[in-house]
Design a protein around this motif. Structure first.
Motif, PDB file in Angstrom:
ATOM      1  N   ILE A  20       0.842  -1.199   0.000  1.00  0.00           N
ATOM      2  CA  ILE A  20       0.000   0.000   0.000  1.00  0.00           C
ATOM      3  C   ILE A  20       0.878   1.250   0.000  1.00  0.00           C
ATOM      4  O   ILE A  20       0.574   2.219  -0.702  1.00  0.00           O
ATOM      5  CB  ILE A  20      -0.985  -0.012   1.186  1.00  0.00           C
ATOM      6  N   VAL A  21       1.962   1.225   0.739  1.00  0.00           N
ATOM      7  CA  VAL A  21       2.891   2.363   0.749  1.00  0.00           C
ATOM      8  C   VAL A  21       3.440   2.597  -0.658  1.00  0.00           C
ATOM      9  O   VAL A  21       3.463   3.728  -1.148  1.00  0.00           O
ATOM     10  CB  VAL A  21       4.030   2.131   1.776  1.00  0.00           C
ATOM     11  N   ARG A  22       3.852   1.537  -1.340  1.00  0.00           N
ATOM     12  CA  ARG A  22       4.362   1.656  -2.710  1.00  0.00           C
ATOM     13  C   ARG A  22       3.275   2.132  -3.660  1.00  0.00           C
ATOM     14  O   ARG A  22       3.485   3.033  -4.463  1.00  0.00           O
ATOM     15  CB  ARG A  22       4.926   0.315  -3.188  1.00  0.00           C
ATOM     16  N   LEU A  23       2.105   1.540  -3.549  1.00  0.00           N
ATOM     17  CA  LEU A  23       0.988   1.910  -4.409  1.00  0.00           C
ATOM     18  C   LEU A  23       0.607   3.369  -4.217  1.00  0.00           C
ATOM     19  O   LEU A  23       0.370   4.089  -5.179  1.00  0.00           O
ATOM     20  CB  LEU A  23      -0.209   1.005  -4.107  1.00  0.00           C
ATOM     21  N   PRO A  32       2.311  11.499  -1.488  1.00  0.00           N
ATOM     22  CA  PRO A  32       1.842  10.255  -0.877  1.00  0.00           C
ATOM     23  C   PRO A  32       1.800  10.386   0.649  1.00  0.00           C
ATOM     24  O   PRO A  32       2.476  11.231   1.233  1.00  0.00           O
ATOM     25  CB  PRO A  32       2.892   9.234  -1.299  1.00  0.00           C
ATOM     26  N   TYR A  33       0.983   9.551   1.256  1.00  0.00           N
ATOM     27  CA  TYR A  33       0.983   9.483   2.716  1.00  0.00           C
ATOM     28  C   TYR A  33       2.344   8.972   3.184  1.00  0.00           C
ATOM     29  O   TYR A  33       2.892   8.038   2.585  1.00  0.00           O
ATOM     30  CB  TYR A  33      -0.062   8.489   3.217  1.00  0.00           C
ATOM     31  N   ASP A  57       0.499  -9.210  -5.923  1.00  0.00           N
ATOM     32  CA  ASP A  57       0.733  -7.793  -5.685  1.00  0.00           C
ATOM     33  C   ASP A  57      -0.609  -7.084  -5.553  1.00  0.00           C
ATOM     34  O   ASP A  57      -1.658  -7.652  -5.855  1.00  0.00           O
ATOM     35  CB  ASP A  57       1.538  -7.184  -6.833  1.00  0.00           C
ATOM     36  N   LEU A  58      -0.554  -5.831  -5.095  1.00  0.00           N
ATOM     37  CA  LEU A  58      -1.739  -4.991  -4.976  1.00  0.00           C
ATOM     38  C   LEU A  58      -1.739  -3.961  -6.096  1.00  0.00           C
ATOM     39  O   LEU A  58      -0.690  -3.451  -6.482  1.00  0.00           O
ATOM     40  CB  LEU A  58      -1.779  -4.267  -3.634  1.00  0.00           C
ATOM     41  N   TYR A  59      -2.948  -3.629  -6.569  1.00  0.00           N
ATOM     42  CA  TYR A  59      -3.100  -2.678  -7.668  1.00  0.00           C
ATOM     43  C   TYR A  59      -4.052  -1.544  -7.345  1.00  0.00           C
ATOM     44  O   TYR A  59      -4.283  -0.672  -8.175  1.00  0.00           O
ATOM     45  CB  TYR A  59      -3.553  -3.417  -8.929  1.00  0.00           C
ATOM     46  N   LEU A  77      -8.392   6.806  -2.274  1.00  0.00           N
ATOM     47  CA  LEU A  77      -8.708   5.807  -3.293  1.00  0.00           C
ATOM     48  C   LEU A  77      -7.552   5.870  -4.274  1.00  0.00           C
ATOM     49  O   LEU A  77      -7.276   6.927  -4.851  1.00  0.00           O
ATOM     50  CB  LEU A  77     -10.019   6.127  -4.006  1.00  0.00           C
ATOM     51  N   ALA A  78      -6.852   4.763  -4.437  1.00  0.00           N
ATOM     52  CA  ALA A  78      -5.692   4.737  -5.330  1.00  0.00           C
ATOM     53  C   ALA A  78      -5.733   3.497  -6.198  1.00  0.00           C
ATOM     54  O   ALA A  78      -5.975   2.388  -5.708  1.00  0.00           O
ATOM     55  CB  ALA A  78      -4.394   4.757  -4.512  1.00  0.00           C
ATOM     56  N   ILE A  79      -5.503   3.705  -7.487  1.00  0.00           N
ATOM     57  CA  ILE A  79      -5.377   2.617  -8.454  1.00  0.00           C
ATOM     58  C   ILE A  79      -4.033   2.809  -9.142  1.00  0.00           C
ATOM     59  O   ILE A  79      -3.677   3.923  -9.519  1.00  0.00           O
ATOM     60  CB  ILE A  79      -6.514   2.659  -9.499  1.00  0.00           C
TER      61      ILE A  79
END
Length: 153
Positions: A20-23, A32-33, A57-59, A77-79
């Protein structure tokens, strides 16, 4: 990216934090946070975070607050940039809004960068309405204007 692996939406786990940090950094390169903020938000609102996952992985992710006086906030909200425009944001928001209803939210608020036309269009299509008066200047600090939007559930 996800290649041939099917994408699914699921609840967040603690192991997802580095992804989530990378995304978040990929999705919001100019703001970014910080890691510690995401760490604490996930700890505080873990039951209100969904992710898009392909098994490796997360997207995408969405994060909201618990209802307070029947009002919640969508904090992010991040994609991942390469998968935007494919309906993943809508799917995340729809799942989250359903959960917020069951938790007693009567309204949901969010802020969005006023030039982010695709995000604003998504939120409008979900029923969010911009606050009267238009974008709020310097909402997140000097030069960081935001449009506030509200959905009545």
């Amino acid at each position: 990216m996800s290649g041939e692996r099917p994408l699914r939406i699921r609840a967040v786990t603690e192991a997802d934090l580095p992804h989530i940090v990378r995304l978040d950094a990929d999705a919001f390169p100019h703001g970014p946070y910080p890691y510690f903020v995401l760490r604490q938000l996930l700890a505080a609102y873990a039951d209100l975070v969904y992710v898009v996952d392909d098994g490796t992985d997360l997207y995408g992710y969405v994060l909201a607050t618990s209802p307070n006086d029947a009002q919640s906030w969508v904090l992010s909200l991040a994609i991942t940039p390469g998968l935007r425009g494919k309906g993943l944001g809508r799917q995340l928001m729809t799942k989250l809004l359903g959960l917020l209803r069951t938790k007693g939210a009567h309204s949901v608020r969010l802020s969005v960068e006023p030039r982010n036309d695709s995000a604003i269009a998504l939120y409008r299509s979900l029923g969010f309405v911009p606050d009267p008066g238009g974008p709020r200047a310097d909402y997140f600090g000097p030069g960081e204007d935001r449009l506030l939007m509200t959905l009545t559930l």
